[in-house]
Write an enzyme that holds these catalytic residues in place. Structure first.
Site, PDB file in Angstrom:
ATOM      1  N   LYS A 169       0.843  -1.200   0.000  1.00  0.00           N
ATOM      2  CA  LYS A 169       0.000   0.000   0.000  1.00  0.00           C
ATOM      3  C   LYS A 169       0.877   1.248   0.000  1.00  0.00           C
ATOM      4  O   LYS A 169       1.906   1.290   0.696  1.00  0.00           O
ATOM      5  CB  LYS A 169      -0.916  -0.024   1.224  1.00  0.00           C
ATOM      6  CG  LYS A 169      -1.956   1.089   1.270  1.00  0.00           C
ATOM      7  CD  LYS A 169      -2.843   0.907   2.499  1.00  0.00           C
ATOM      8  CE  LYS A 169      -3.930   1.961   2.596  1.00  0.00           C
ATOM      9  NZ  LYS A 169      -4.779   1.759   3.797  1.00  0.00           N
ATOM     10  N   SER A 222      -9.457   1.386   2.951  1.00  0.00           N
ATOM     11  CA  SER A 222      -8.655   2.216   2.071  1.00  0.00           C
ATOM     12  C   SER A 222      -7.546   1.461   1.342  1.00  0.00           C
ATOM     13  O   SER A 222      -6.927   1.996   0.427  1.00  0.00           O
ATOM     14  CB  SER A 222      -8.023   3.361   2.877  1.00  0.00           C
ATOM     15  OG  SER A 222      -7.177   2.855   3.897  1.00  0.00           O
ATOM     16  N   SER A 249      -9.787  -1.016   6.875  1.00  0.00           N
ATOM     17  CA  SER A 249      -9.129  -0.828   5.580  1.00  0.00           C
ATOM     18  C   SER A 249      -8.346  -1.994   5.015  1.00  0.00           C
ATOM     19  O   SER A 249      -7.952  -1.972   3.858  1.00  0.00           O
ATOM     20  CB  SER A 249      -8.227   0.403   5.644  1.00  0.00           C
ATOM     21  OG  SER A 249      -9.012   1.551   5.814  1.00  0.00           O
TER      22      SER A 249
END
Length: 487
Positions: A91, A171, A195
């Site tokens: 990420k 996310s 997330s």
């Protein structure tokens, strides 16, 4: 490179779309495929699926260089590390040397950290090859992955691996999509309130949020130091267990409890489910009961009230000061205000300008009030009370875990309205309470719904520091759910 005949032969031995760590490392160790060949094969899959917007940055040349290093090690007769030949997506709010760390926002596109975060370095040391930085909801402040700043032309937002008309969740959007779409076997995301687990559920892979503090949070763009944690995504619980061991340096016990597994069902988590989730989740529950898992109804009447008093006050207060500290510590040369001025996604821009920067939150009457006192109240009263509620519930009913649908709804359609506060509240409803008290949570895929054909996930949450138990139970449940995932 592999020629077409070699590719077909390899595909007969291993399905890259769902390949596990054990399958990949065994092939590499037996010299049936090289690390470099794997990089080329996976990049073919990445390039063929660019319209999913799974990545912000990629570096195939660097990945090949890493692969060649490990191939030479094998040629020299050196032992194979645990993740030899395993590609990983990271990420884009977790630092990796050699890559920018944008956190999905325009102001940080030039920030290139010098050091790699410990959670990633632990994997690199064991042979993992970082191939790129995965897309995400802007600054991680959202759960749809509909980032208007980071996308290919004509396709806004990270798109669902099962159907690109729908969102990926967030996310850690790109991390989940990269795994679920077969672009990498494992990925690392971050989880503040949903997330890692939410996008894993919406795309159809396994996602794990460890107990808060189990993994080092160094060199990760923050939201909330009292809620944030990195977390892995993969195709199987056994892969999650291995990644967890390598990051935490803790070994999981091989056996599960001798008594039947007892899973609690609290009404809060099973209300307001859409039809797709309702049908698939109850089908999974019936499989568990048939397999001898004990399902126990429990009441947690104060859960919603206590959670409400923690969630937003903590994120709004810590979201400001943790980000200010991060910008200073990394000598980025930008103020928080300068970062906010360049935020692209309207939902994130609104949150920062209306709430985080002025430190304001709406009270029960809708009036804006200072968040400071509510933050202190969350830490001193609501959070300890919520943890005590969980502890009492587990103790009174001798539970091993709570079980519930990770998301009450399947992935909504991707459009400019998808990041509404209503969608946010609905998507995060079930994952948020455990996050607020630092619990470990594991989301397991339970197949696709009959109507929408979109993935559904079930989550198990345990008390703090029961990560080993949750992962061991997860392996048992995964086997029971296997029929749902192969229909």
């Amino acid at each position: 490179m592999l020629n077409m005949k070699e590719k077909v032969a390899l595909d007969q031995r291993i399905h890259l779309d769902k390949a596990t760590i054990n399958e990949i490392t065994a092939l590499v160790a037996e010299r049936k495929v090289s690390c470099e060949q794997l990089v080329h094969l996976y990049f073919e899959k990445i390039n063929a699926q660019q319209s999913l917007n799974a990545f912000i940055s990629l570096d195939q040349a660097a990945a090949i260089q890493q692969a060649q290093f490990w191939d030479q090690n094998i040629a020299d007769g050196k032992p194979c590390p645990a993740l030899i030949g395993v590609l990983v997506a990271v990420k884009d709010n977790i630092h990796v040397a050699g890559f920018t760390n944008t956190a999905g926002t325009p102001a940080l596109t030039g920030f290139r950290p010098k050091a790699t975060a410990p959670v990633i370095q632990a994997l690199i040391d064991q042979g993992a090859i970082v191939i790129g930085k995965a897309n995400m909801h802007e600054l991680a402040f959202g759960v749809t992955g509909y980032n208007t700043a980071m996308h290919i032309e004509g396709v806004i937002g990270t798109r669902n691996a099962a159907n690109p008309l729908y969102i990926a969740g967030g996310s850690s959007s790109g991390s989940a999509v990269a795994v679920a779409a077969g672009m990498v076997p494992i990925a690392i995301g971050t989880d503040t309130g949903a997330s890692v687990r939410l996008p894993s559920a919406l795309n159809g892979c396994v996602g794990f949020r460890p107990t808060l503090g189990r993994y080092a949070q160094i060199d990760i763009t923050p939201i909330s130091h009292s809620r944030d944690t990195a977390g892995p995504m993969a195709h199987s619980v056994s892969d999650i267990i291995l990644i967890d061991q390598l990051i935490s340096q803790q070994q999981i016990t091989a056996s599960i409890q001798t008594h039947p597994i007892r899973l609690g069902i609290c009404t809060y988590f099973w209300e307001n489910l859409d039809q797709d989730v309702q049908q698939q989740a109850h089908r999974a529950l019936q499989l568990l009961k048939n397999a001898g898992i004990e399902i126990i109804s429990v009441e947690m009447p104060e859960l919603d009230h206590l959670n409400h008093h923690i969630s937003f006050p903590v994120v709004i207060y810590e979201g400001k000061y943790d980000l200010i500290q991060y910008l200073e510590n990394n000598q980025i040369g930008l103020s928080l205000e300068a970062v906010v001025d360049q935020i692209s996604s309207p939902d994130v821009q609104q949150l920062f300008k209306q709430n985080i920067l002025p430190e304001l939150i709406a009270d029960t009457t809708g009036e804006s009030v200072s968040v400071g006192p509510l933050y202190q109240q969350a830490l001193s009263e609501a959070r300890p009370q919520l943890l005590a509620l969980y502890q009492k519930t587990f103790q009174d009913h001798q539970l091993d875990a709570l079980i519930f649908p990770t998301s009450p709804i399947v992935a909504p359609l991707a459009n400019e309205h998808v990041s509404s506060i209503e969608n946010f509240q609905r998507l995060i409803r079930n994952t948020d309470p455990g996050s607020n008290i630092g619990l470990p949570g594991l989301s397991l895929p339970i197949g696709c719904s009959e109507k929408s054909k979109l993935p559904v996930g079930l989550e198990i949450d345990g008390l703090p520091n029961t990560d080993h138990d949750i992962l061991a139970i997860g392996q048992v449940l995964e086997q029971i759910f296997s029929s749902l995932n192969h229909r």
